[in-house]
Motif scaffolding. Structure first.
Motif: not given
Lengths: 290, 273
Positions: A180-181, B2-3, B5, B167, B170, B205, B209, B212
């Motif tokens: 997660t973050h 959904p996140d 990150t 991801q 990121q 993108e 999601k 996921y």
């Protein structure tokens, strides 16, 4: 009483018992040089974790004539040891096991009672289920051992508490998962929360030894730690790196914590047993729900 | 929503430790990887360089005559930024004879031949330099089957296979992959004008999601529709994941004996190490 507890956050070689034994013996020397009285190794420390078809070929018997346990029992004359291994019983069933060694003798053997067989885990395919949760006496007080999934269920720690254990010795080969973050993978946090919760709720010491290193893509995260009877983390090892951490255990803390918070005194075991019996009886007679 | 990150510090630590462990435990010191100029291989190169030291990483550029010059330049940026060893091997003279032998070859077939030629070069360099091939496939493309079997999907170890494309972006930003590589449209660069998102019909993108929810969160397709994703999109992605599962398995062996590889002869690859 005060004594020094050590946690061996080690890596292992998968299926190579002689190499892992050598590592155990060198950590014993290191811990002893640091003044340790009790050294706890992680789950399956003599064999590595994801053994699959290696299971039968890496089994040991906790006896003096066993090639791995002979030297370990000898080493336990210097300091007490908790070792993780595959135990083959007289009828050739294989268990994920922990042995408490002291003064050249086997004080206790625990067989893992909960074998995770879901998601990334497949222990039930290879191992027999342990069927016993017992506390035992040591020269540092009464203790109990549990292995990884055993303490993801509340009942084994609870049983050990009622059976008189004032120190829970937890051993893991716990893989990191859950990205997660947050600055850790979620399983890292879960184990810390479980261990500190048990320490606080049972007002007992909890020592957790987790291994590090990779087996294929699985990453064992370490973070071994000791928790006090107030539920506080007293000392911890880093995540993901090998470490030997030592901590002084002051068993008088049990006196202070339980004077403050008499949860053990007030625990209503007869009520628990009565209600458990009622629930079990009703489940036996009830039809499966749909 | 959904996140996806991620905490890039912990992921970076796990992936560099993974590459170091999986290469050194078998007695190797070095990695080799194909550097296309795209984002995935750039990130794999940064991870390998950090894990093993840049002197122990060989990045191989393998352009075809129609490959975008920009790809080569972007690969060069990564080589300079990481300080890894590098090699350029043109695949044009190797694949052209096959294209001439089968002049009606479709772009997909030609793309597969090129991807497999690159695999041949990487595994040959692996042998020549006593190194292991580091894979660059991400979780999105592995799930969608957006790769060439035994081509770009072939590797000895893959640090990126559990990261969705978004991801990857990121982590790339956190590890210092040049911004120009992060922000350009992803492309396999197998033919002129090809882009991943143009070919797939949706953006990373969007699909990350959805994947996921389906994979990580175990949503049913119907629950994804109820969460706001268009039904044809959900059905299409679910079917694509199922249809391409063959790319995620070893070749199927017919069981005859009591002990058969893959069924009841089970060991981790790290057996004995």
């Amino acid at each position: 009483m005060k004594y020094t507890l050590a946690l061996a956050q080690m890596n292992t070689r998968l299926g190579d018992v002689p190499a892992n034994l050598e590592r155990h013996l060198s950590l014993v020397e290191e811990a002893r040089a640091g003044g340790a009285d009790l050294l706890v190794f992680p789950e399956l420390s003599l064999t590595g974790y994801a053994l699959q078809d290696l299971t039968a070929s890496v089994a040991s018997s906790p006896q003096k004539d066993d090639p791995a346990f002979g030297p370990l029992l000898e080493a336990s004359r210097k300091l007490d040891l908790v070792v993780g291994f595959v135990d083959e019983d007289a009828r050739h069933r294989f268990y994920i096991a922990s042995a408490y060694l002291s003064g050249g003798e086997v004080a206790h053997v625990h067989h893992k009672v909960y074998l995770p067989t879901y998601a990334m885990f497949d222990e039930g395919r290879y191992f027999a289920w342990g069927d016993c949760v017992r506390a035992f006496d040591t020269r540092f007080g009464r203790m109990g051992m549990l292995i990884c999934e055993d303490f993801w269920h509340m009942s084994p720690p609870y049983l050990l508490w009622l059976d008189g254990a004032d120190t829970l010795l937890l051993q893991s080969s716990s893989p990191a998962r859950g990205m997660t973050h947050a600055p850790f993978l979620s399983s890292m946090q879960s184990v810390d929360q479980l261990a500190s919760t048990y320490a606080g709720m049972f007002t007992c010491f909890v020592a957790h030894a987790n291994r590090v290193g990779f087996e294929d893509g699985m990453n064992f995260f370490g973070g071994s730690a000791l928790y006090t009877p107030d539920g506080e983390q007293q000392i911890s090892a880093p995540f993901m790196d090998e470490a030997l951490v030592l901590a002084e255990v002051d068993t008088n803390q049990l006196h202070r914590s339980r004077a403050r918070l008499p949860l053990l005194r007030d625990e209503r075991t007869a009520l628990m047993l009565r209600e458990m019996q009622r629930i079990v009886d009703s489940q036996i007679t009830a039809a499966p729900s749909r | 929503m959904p996140d996806l990150t991620i905490n890039t510090d912990i992921v970076r630590k796990v992936l560099t430790s993974f590459v170091h462990s999986e290469i050194t435990r078998t007695g190797f010191q070095r990695a080799v990887l194909g550097l296309s100029g795209g984002l995935d291989s750039a990130l794999a190169c940064f991870i390998a360089a950090e894990a093993l030291g840049p002197q122990n990483v060989l990045a191989v550029r393998m352009p075809y005559r129609t490959s975008s010059p920009e790809s080569l330049e972007h690969a060069q940026l990564v080589i300079e930024a990481t300080g890894v060893q590098s090699l350029t091997v043109e695949i044009t003279p190797m694949v052209e004879p096959l294209f001439e032998r089968f002049p009606d070859m479709s772009p997909t077939r030609r793309g597969n031949v090129m991807a497999r030629e690159r695999m041949i070069i990487l595994f040959d360099q692996s042998s020549a330099t006593q190194s292991l091939v580091v894979g660059t496939g991400n979780k999105t493309e592995i799930l969608l089957g957006y790769s060439t079997l035994y081509g770009d999907s072939a590797s000895a170890l893959n640090p990126l296979g559990d990261l969705y494309k978004t991801q990857i972006r990121q982590l790339s930003a956190a590890m210092g992959v040049p911004e120009v590589i992060i922000s350009k449209p992803p492309s396999a660069d197998l033919w002129i004008g090809q882009t991943d998102e143009g070919e797939l019909g949706f953006t990373y993108e969007e699909v990350d999601k959805l994947l996921y929810l389906l994979v990580d969160e175990r949503f049913t397709p119907q629950e994804c529709v109820e969460a706001g994703y268009a039904e044809p999109f959900v059905r299409g992605v679910v079917e694509r994941v199922r249809r391409n599962h063959f790319k995620r398995t070893m070749p199927v062996i017919a069981k005859l004996s009591n002990r058969t590889i893959g069924y009841d002869f089970l060991y981790l690859r790290d057996w004995g190490t």
